[in-house]
Scaffold this motif. Structure first.
Motif, PDB file in Angstrom:
ATOM      1  N   MET A 118       6.331  -4.093   2.661  1.00 40.61           N
ATOM      2  CA  MET A 118       6.315  -2.890   1.859  1.00 40.61           C
ATOM      3  C   MET A 118       7.490  -2.960   0.888  1.00 40.61           C
ATOM      4  O   MET A 118       8.630  -3.164   1.282  1.00 40.61           O
ATOM      5  CB  MET A 118       6.476  -1.686   2.801  1.00 40.61           C
ATOM      6  CG  MET A 118       5.938  -0.415   2.248  1.00 40.61           C
ATOM      7  SD  MET A 118       6.136   0.938   3.431  1.00 40.61           S
ATOM      8  CE  MET A 118       4.439   1.259   3.748  1.00 40.61           C
ATOM      9  N   ASN A 119       7.185  -2.786  -0.364  1.00 40.43           N
ATOM     10  CA  ASN A 119       8.286  -2.869  -1.323  1.00 40.43           C
ATOM     11  C   ASN A 119       8.959  -1.506  -1.498  1.00 40.43           C
ATOM     12  O   ASN A 119       8.505  -0.492  -0.969  1.00 40.43           O
ATOM     13  CB  ASN A 119       7.800  -3.446  -2.664  1.00 40.43           C
ATOM     14  CG  ASN A 119       6.793  -2.552  -3.351  1.00 40.43           C
ATOM     15  OD1 ASN A 119       6.757  -1.363  -3.093  1.00 40.43           O
ATOM     16  ND2 ASN A 119       5.982  -3.133  -4.219  1.00 40.43           N
ATOM     17  N   MET A 120      10.007  -1.505  -2.225  1.00 40.16           N
ATOM     18  CA  MET A 120      10.832  -0.296  -2.386  1.00 40.16           C
ATOM     19  C   MET A 120      10.063   0.833  -3.075  1.00 40.16           C
ATOM     20  O   MET A 120      10.212   2.007  -2.726  1.00 40.16           O
ATOM     21  CB  MET A 120      12.088  -0.671  -3.178  1.00 40.16           C
ATOM     22  CG  MET A 120      13.142   0.366  -3.122  1.00 40.16           C
ATOM     23  SD  MET A 120      13.675   0.551  -1.418  1.00 40.16           S
ATOM     24  CE  MET A 120      14.968   1.687  -1.633  1.00 40.16           C
ATOM     25  N   ASN A 121       9.221   0.478  -4.042  1.00 33.11           N
ATOM     26  CA  ASN A 121       8.451   1.486  -4.768  1.00 33.11           C
ATOM     27  C   ASN A 121       7.504   2.222  -3.821  1.00 33.11           C
ATOM     28  O   ASN A 121       7.390   3.453  -3.869  1.00 33.11           O
ATOM     29  CB  ASN A 121       7.666   0.819  -5.901  1.00 33.11           C
ATOM     30  CG  ASN A 121       7.035   1.835  -6.831  1.00 33.11           C
ATOM     31  OD1 ASN A 121       7.558   2.927  -6.994  1.00 33.11           O
ATOM     32  ND2 ASN A 121       5.922   1.458  -7.438  1.00 33.11           N
ATOM     33  N   GLN A 122       6.834   1.507  -2.944  1.00 33.41           N
ATOM     34  CA  GLN A 122       5.919   2.130  -1.999  1.00 33.41           C
ATOM     35  C   GLN A 122       6.667   3.037  -1.023  1.00 33.41           C
ATOM     36  O   GLN A 122       6.208   4.137  -0.689  1.00 33.41           O
ATOM     37  CB  GLN A 122       5.153   1.059  -1.222  1.00 33.41           C
ATOM     38  CG  GLN A 122       4.108   0.335  -2.047  1.00 33.41           C
ATOM     39  CD  GLN A 122       3.467  -0.796  -1.253  1.00 33.41           C
ATOM     40  OE1 GLN A 122       4.140  -1.472  -0.478  1.00 33.41           O
ATOM     41  NE2 GLN A 122       2.172  -1.005  -1.469  1.00 33.41           N
TER      42      GLN A 122
END
Length: 83
Positions: free
Chosen positions: A1-5
């Motif tokens: 999971m990336n930071m934006n999500q």
């Protein structure tokens, strides 16, 4: 999971909570529901009212009893009136 999500997930949770609180508050206000008063606050209010009126507790009780009896008499008269 990336930071934006992750950021979107957290923001959605916060907005969902805020919107739900607003909706609940609006529904409660519209339906006339009130928060339950804190018992300790009720005691303080009663003591403040007695202090402001200058009556002793016995005098306040007598006054409440008189009002209650007068109300009962009015209701009894209303029930006994012929229609």
């Amino acid at each position: 999971m990336n930071m934006n999500q992750m950021l979107n997930m957290v923001m959605r949770m916060l907005f969902r909570k805020a919107v739900n609180k607003g909706i609940n508050a609006g529904i409660n206000k519209a339906s006339g529901m009130r928060a339950k008063p804190n018992p300790s606050e009720q005691v303080d209010v009663a003591e403040d009212q007695g202090a402001q009126s200058g009556l002793t507790k016995a005098q306040e009780r007598a006054k409440r009893r008189e009002k209650r009896e007068a109300r009962a008499a009015r209701q009894a008269d209303k029930m006994n009136k012929p229609m």
